[in-house]
Each structure stands twice: as C-alpha cells, then as structure tokens.
Design an enzyme around this catalytic site. Sequence first.
Site, short mmCIF file in Angstrom:
data_model
loop_
_atom_site.label_atom_id
_atom_site.label_comp_id
_atom_site.label_asym_id
_atom_site.label_seq_id
_atom_site.Cartn_x
_atom_site.Cartn_y
_atom_site.Cartn_z
N LYS A 153 23.59 17.76 -23.54
CA LYS A 153 25.00 17.62 -23.91
C LYS A 153 25.11 16.37 -24.79
O LYS A 153 25.52 15.31 -24.34
CB LYS A 153 25.88 17.55 -22.67
CG LYS A 153 27.30 17.99 -22.95
CD LYS A 153 28.02 18.31 -21.67
CE LYS A 153 29.50 18.39 -21.87
NZ LYS A 153 29.97 19.42 -22.79
N1 PXG Z 1 28.34 25.28 -23.54
C1 PXG Z 1 28.62 24.23 -24.34
C2 PXG Z 1 27.93 24.09 -25.64
C3 PXG Z 1 29.57 23.28 -23.93
O1 PXG Z 1 29.84 22.25 -24.71
C4 PXG Z 1 29.89 24.57 -21.89
C5 PXG Z 1 28.93 25.45 -22.35
C6 PXG Z 1 30.47 24.75 -20.53
O2 PXG Z 1 29.90 23.81 -19.65
P1 PXG Z 1 30.70 23.24 -18.38
O3 PXG Z 1 29.76 22.30 -17.76
O4 PXG Z 1 31.92 22.56 -18.94
O5 PXG Z 1 31.02 24.39 -17.55
C7 PXG Z 1 30.24 23.45 -22.69
C8 PXG Z 1 31.30 22.51 -22.24
C9 PXG Z 1 36.18 21.56 -24.45
C10 PXG Z 1 34.83 20.99 -24.49
O6 PXG Z 1 37.02 21.12 -25.24
C11 PXG Z 1 33.84 21.43 -23.64
C12 PXG Z 1 32.56 20.95 -23.78
C13 PXG Z 1 32.31 20.04 -24.78
C14 PXG Z 1 33.30 19.61 -25.60
C15 PXG Z 1 34.58 20.07 -25.48
O7 PXG Z 1 36.42 22.48 -23.68
N2 PXG Z 1 31.47 21.34 -23.02
#
Ligand code: PXG
Length: 304
Positions: A153
């Site tokens: 991330k």
């Molecule tokens: N894939 C990617 C590429 C992400 O950035 C998820 C999956 C879902 O992961 P989680 O751990 O949140 O269930 C993400 C989530 C937003 C936002 O605005 C979300 C993410 C990064 C930046 C913004 O919703 N990450």
Amino acid sequence: MHDQNYVYINGKFVEREKASVSVFDHGLLYGDGVFEGIREYSGIIFQLKEHMVRLYNSAKYIRLPIPLSMEEMEQAIISVLRKNNLKDAYIRVVVTRGAGDLGVDPKLCNRPNIFIITESMESVLSLSEPKVISVMISSYRRDSTDATSHEVKSLNYLNSVLAKIEANEMEVNDAIMLDRRGFVSEATVSNVFIVKDGSVHTPSGASGILRGITRGRVIRLCEELGLEIKERDITPYELFTADEVFLTGTKSEIVSVGKINSVVIGKSSPGPVTRSIYRAFRKAVSRREEGVPAFEESYAYRSK
Ligand code: PXG
C-alpha cells in the site's frame, strides 16, 4: 466537518490548514512512502491490528524503517481521534520517506514523516441495502507483482488514478483492472468478488491485488455464513457472466456492481448473496471484538 480538526504530524497536533510537509519530501517527489486507510465505527477502530500489520509490512518491503513501534502508532491514532473527538471516522495514516534532495536515491532521506489525518465519516452501512454502481473494464493493466505492486500500500497510485480518470471519462463509477495475464485483478481502490451458483470467488494475490482488510473480513464472513469461498484466477468471461459482482474496501465498504461496460450483471442488483454478506458486515463493524476502542481509558494516549 469538525470545525477544530487537528492533524498528527511527527508527534504533534497541527491545525488542519497548517499541516504541511516539505516540497523535498520523497513521498511527494516520487510517491515514496506507504499509507493506510482505516475506519472507526462507534468508537471502535475497525480491524486496527490488521491495518498495522499491513502498514509495517508495506514499509518493510520498501525498506522504510518506521520510527514508531506498532504500539506507539496505535496510540498516535487513538490520540488524534480523541483530540478531534471523532467516534465515526476515516483515518489516513501516511509514512513518507521524508525530505531528501532532488535525486531518486532514498539514502539521503534520513527522517521519515508520519502524519495521521482523521475526518468524520458516516457509514453507508446505515442503508438497509448495498449501493449499486456501474463500472468498466479499464484499458490500464494492474501493475504486476514484480513492478510497483499494489500488494504494497504505497503512495504510488498513478495506476489507479489513470483508471479512475478513464472511468470518469466514460461516466461510470469505477474501473476494474485486469492483470498482465488477462485475469481480473481489482478496482481502483477496492477488491472484486463474484458470486456464481451460490459460491463466492475473489482474485488471489497472483493478480497483483492489495489484500484488502475488508476483503479478508468478507472472506471470513462467507465462512461464518456457510458460503463456499475461493481465492483463484477469474477470467473477464466469468466476471461478465457472474450472478452477482460486488466490491469491498474500507471507504466504500460493500457495493454491488449492477453493470460492467454495457452488460447488466445477473438478474437483479444487489443480489441475494451480496445482500446477506452486506448485512453480516453491517453487524460486524462496530462489535467491540472487531477492533480497538479509541475512547476507553486503558488505551489513553500519554503525551510526553
Ligand atoms: N485495493 C486497493 C488498490 C486499495 O487501495 C483496497 C483494495 C481495499 O482494501 P481495504 O483494506 O480498504 O479493504 C484498497 C483500499 C478510498 C481509498 O478512497 C482506499 C484505498 C486507498 C486510497 C483511497 O476508498 N485503499
């Protein structure tokens, strides 16, 4: 928005408008850093431990030593939620490489910057049904696992930003990317699930996905609900012909996909399996044992 909102920067609380880092920060110059997006529901920081493990693993992979222990980072998050008196919030934790010179070499960056931004956020889970969105298949392939992999991330999100621009141009809500091999990977900031004949399938790590915390919780929820769940390669054909498709992410929670390009998915959106997973997720989020409480005395942040 809270009218007195503070941002945590390197151990200090700074007013939102005054919170800033150097233009020489490699996080800004090169996308060189890592982050987490976390939710707090009714005073419970949902799956905080899981987010901490992912943050420190992302940092490990990019060889960025975080100058706080995991415990100290948790305390810092709690402290800023308390400072802003937020019970339902979105939390953005960012660790950048810090200021260096204009060259790409991170060796000259000797002090990482840590900042934590918190905002009040109401859950869409207050709705009795998941939201339904339309998506497209992006022309951008997901960065592969031997490139700027989204398993990390990192602050390097141009792959997602380009796909989102494409979705905006096509007037759909989001874009699903395929991996280099042509299998379904993930959407810009959320993971993809399909439902076929009552069983649930989601792409595995091989397709360059971020292993979402919401994805992980949904996989366990499927098991708790007695649904068959498989992590495997999924073809575009399987995606288009699925009975149901839904996306999961910290911010978007669980949303149903009604249309991909111009193709209507399944018989109705949201479908019955998506609905039952959504309902189970709704119940899970603010349970005490699903996270760490931000407002209990035992977790009080002690500033020095
Ligand atoms: N894939 C990617 C590429 C992400 O950035 C998820 C999956 C879902 O992961 P989680 O751990 O949140 O269930 C993400 C989530 C937003 C936002 O605005 C979300 C993410 C990064 C930046 C913004 O919703 N990450």
